[in-house]
Design an enzyme around this catalytic site. Structure first.
Site, PDB file in Angstrom:
ATOM      1  CB  CYS A 141     -42.873   8.710 -63.555  1.00 55.64           C
ATOM      2  SG  CYS A 141     -41.745   7.582 -62.705  1.00 55.64           S
ATOM      3  CG  ASP A 142     -39.390   9.926 -59.451  1.00 51.49           C
ATOM      4  OD1 ASP A 142     -40.567   9.831 -59.085  1.00 51.49           O
ATOM      5  OD2 ASP A 142     -38.457   9.342 -58.885  1.00 51.49           O
ATOM      6  CE  LYS A 143     -35.289  10.923 -62.378  1.00 52.83           C
ATOM      7  NZ  LYS A 143     -36.203   9.957 -61.741  1.00 52.83           N
TER       8      LYS A 143
ATOM      9  CB  CYS B  93     -46.044   7.167 -62.118  1.00 52.15           C
ATOM     10  SG  CYS B  93     -45.023   6.332 -60.895  1.00 52.15           S
TER      11      CYS B  93
ATOM     12  CG  ASP C  54     -37.054   6.708 -61.775  1.00 48.49           C
ATOM     13  OD1 ASP C  54     -36.930   6.686 -63.011  1.00 48.49           O
ATOM     14  OD2 ASP C  54     -36.902   7.730 -61.094  1.00 48.49           O
TER      15      ASP C  54
ATOM     16  CD  GLU D 166     -33.897   7.728 -58.540  1.00 45.59           C
ATOM     17  OE1 GLU D 166     -34.316   8.873 -58.744  1.00 45.59           O
ATOM     18  OE2 GLU D 166     -34.651   6.753 -58.306  1.00 45.59           O
TER      19      GLU D 166
ATOM     20  CB  SER E  50     -34.944   6.189 -54.912  1.00 47.35           C
ATOM     21  OG  SER E  50     -36.328   6.254 -54.663  1.00 47.35           O
TER      22      SER E  50
END
Length: 620
Positions: free
Chosen positions: A181-183, A108, A140, A505, A531
């Site tokens: 990435c996600d966060k 990512c 993640d 998650e 997730s």
């Protein structure tokens, strides 16, 4: 002269930004002349009203850096900066921090350094001085199902805190944030809201799909293949073949999972450039997006436009609407609440219900749908969708954005349109689902709220017997061992923000359920979260969490549980007297961590229904 790059790309205050996406349009941009000063100042009445809703001193382009580098007494500071490449004239420019989340930790973010350097070029070419610095990222996908996943949500706070720390300490006037990435996304926006200095977010872009025997695959395909391997549907060599081809290179996970969801939400809020959320990580469009963002932040500095001018309640409502239309991740609830908290915007879980009642799901994207994010990129991205929603009155087009124009002005100027015959975005007349897939639930299991992801494929109600586990690992072992059967409701608890700590998650358990062919026959509830790749009959974010003595802590094996999306309830079929009896015998467990970052997080974090933030209930 220093503004020429900016106006060449965007015209007068981004009046015609469609040249941003050359590959999609197939045209080369025309060189534009510098506009006259009076035309550059034009704004619609509504935008001007939003941007000046409270009287305050005008933001100065060198409001913070001047205090660091101006004057004889600041010679030591200048000396240090000469060593990192500053020239004499750089000390007269606005300094723009470029927060890079680059790391080889995860695909990512493996390319983010290149985007950060492009953003620096954009800043430097248009009159500012860009300075790249790093913050962290964790993966993640790699840590999922391990103790390491407890650090994932925590990383959102570390990212926000670290960006706030560097920008404040170094006296940067503006900010470009590049996340993958996600966060990364909510962490960056939380920092931008706290700092309230001109800022633009750049999304690192989606990954391309992998190819397994002519079929598109991604990380969720691998998680579900684990369940298929456990059930005997595939052998170990077939699992290995999927594993080796699912992740072809750089970019964020390829469905409408959390990264793509949050990037789309940020664009809808007006904090990134048009279609920034809908570009492939490896494409030239994404490099250009990063350079454009560097130019844009100088424009914001010149005009004094800050995040507080953009991040109003209506902007957050726009973000929620777009998340619903795209069929986005349940994590959007958690992250948007946290971002609103940082921006001092009153947003609650009930706002998701209110907007969800009138907003349809339109996108046929994974995990619940068919297509990858790369397919949406190919047909034109998010801009045509937002134009559709504005025309229908579902989005507020009058909100200010980082282009200096309104959302409506941005999308109306674009030439991007969905091609005839595409099957990724449905029409408003024939939606995939008439109301939101994100359902805020309450009931005697979740009196303070919970979040369900109900796509409609799995039905809208479920009744079954509880199978209770006090950790994700225990639940995963039972699922893979075939101990979970049709009619079960898997209960995974002590995985909340405080109890985990970190609110892991549950992609492993939900994917294992799907992989074993039980997606329509087994439900899962948890005080943890899911997730963006999760699908099936799932309810998460249950509050109060088990560690805080919430009712989920009192569920026993065999209890009857009812989940009803129509009534928005998740209920335990146990009498109040029995619940009181169980509560008297319940004992709060010892904290799993007493030192270090997880202990500090657990001691300050709020409930999931408040966004799991760490600075809301401080005893100061």
């Amino acid at each position: 002269m220093v503004k020429n790059l900016f106006y060449w790309r965007f015209g007068n205050s981004f009046n015609d930004y469609s040249d941003l996406h050359l590959t999609l349009s197939g045209r080369r941009p025309k060189l534009r002349q510098m506009p006259k000063k009076n035309t550059a100042k034009k704004k619609t009445a509504k935008v001007a009203k939003k941007a000046t809703k409270t009287k305050r001193a005008k933001y100065k382009p060198r409001q913070f850096s001047s205090k660091v580098v101006d004057g004889d007494d600041r010679a030591p500071s200048r000396a240090m900066l000469h060593a990192v490449g500053f020239r004499k004239d750089d000390f007269t420019r606005s300094q723009v921090g470029i927060a890079s989340t680059w790391a080889n930790v995860t695909p990512c973010n493996m390319h983010i350094d290149k985007l950060a350097r492009e953003a620096e070029k954009g800043v430097n070419s248009t009159g500012g001085k860009g300075v790249i610095f790093n913050t962290i990222t964790v993966s993640d996908g790699i840590s999922m199902g391990t103790e390491g996943m407890k650090y994932s949500l925590v990383s959102r706070e570390v990212i926000a805190d670290s960006i706030e720390t560097v920008v404040s300490a170094q006296g940067y006037d503006g900010l470009v944030m590049v996340g993958g990435c996600d966060k990364n996304m909510p962490g960056c926006l939380i920092a931008a809201a706290r700092l309230d200095r001109p800022a633009v977010f750049v999304y690192g872009g989606t990954i391309m799909p992998g190819d397994h025997r002519g079929k598109d695959v991604d990380i969720v395909s691998v998680f579900e293949a684990v369940g298929k391997r456990a059930s005997g549907e595939i052998n170990s060599l077939q699992l290995e073949a999927i594993e080796e081809c699912a992740i072809p290179g750089a970019g964020s996970c390829g469905g409408m999972y959390t990264a793509n969801t949050m990037a789309s939400a940020i664009e809808a809020m007006g904090m990134s450039l048009p279609n920034s959320s809908s570009q492939a990580a490896i494409h030239a469009d994404k490099m250009r997006d990063a350079m454009d963002a560097g130019a844009a932040v100088n424009y914001l500095l010149e005009k004094g436009i800050r995040p507080s001018d953009i991040l109003c309640k209506e902007a957050f409502e726009n973000a929620i609407t777009v998340v619903i239309a795209l069929g986005g991740s349940t994590n959007a609830v958690l992250h948007l609440l946290a971002m609103a908290n940082a921006a001092n915007v009153p947003l609650t879980i009930d706002d998701f219900t209110r907007l969800g009642e009138k907003t349809p799901v339109l996108a046929d994207l994974k995990p619940s749908g068919t297509h990858m994010m790369a397919n949406l990129v190919h047909i034109g991205g998010t801009v045509p969708l937002m134009r559709m929603l504005i025309n229908e009155g579902l989005l507020n087009g009058d909100c200010l954005t980082v282009t200096g124009k309104t959302l409506k002005q941005n999308v109306s100027k674009s030439e991007l349109k969905y091609p005839a015959g595409q099957d990724i975005i449905s029409s408003l007349d024939e939606p995939i689902k008439k109301t939101s897939h994100l359902v805020i639930m309450r009931g005697n299991i979740a009196p303070e709220g919970a979040v369900a992801k109900i796509s409609g494929h799995e039905g809208e109600s479920f009744k079954g017997k509880a199978r209770v586990f006090d950790s994700e690992e225990d639940a995963q072992k039972a699922i893979l061992a075939g101990k979970i059967v049709a009619g079960d409701v898997v209960v995974i608890r002590y995985e909340g923000p405080k109890g985990g700590p970190g609110m892991r998650e549950m992609l492993g358990p939900t994917s294992a359920i799907m992989g074993r062919g039980l997606g329509e026959d087994v439900a899962l509830i948890t005080d943890g979260r899911f997730s963006g790749g999760t699908h099936g009959f799932v309810v998460g974010h249950i509050t109060p969490e088990a560690f805080s003595g919430g009712p989920i802590a009192l569920i026993e094996d065999g209890d009857q549980i009812t989940i009803d999306a129509h009534k928005s309830v998740v209920d335990l079929d146990v009498t109040p007297s029995e619940m009181k009896k169980r509560m008297k015998s319940w004992k709060k467990p010892e904290p799993r961590y007493t030192r270090g970052v997880l202990a500090k997080y657990a001691s300050t974090v709020s409930s999931a229904s408040e966004g799991a933030v760490t600075d809301k209930n401080l005893n100061l």
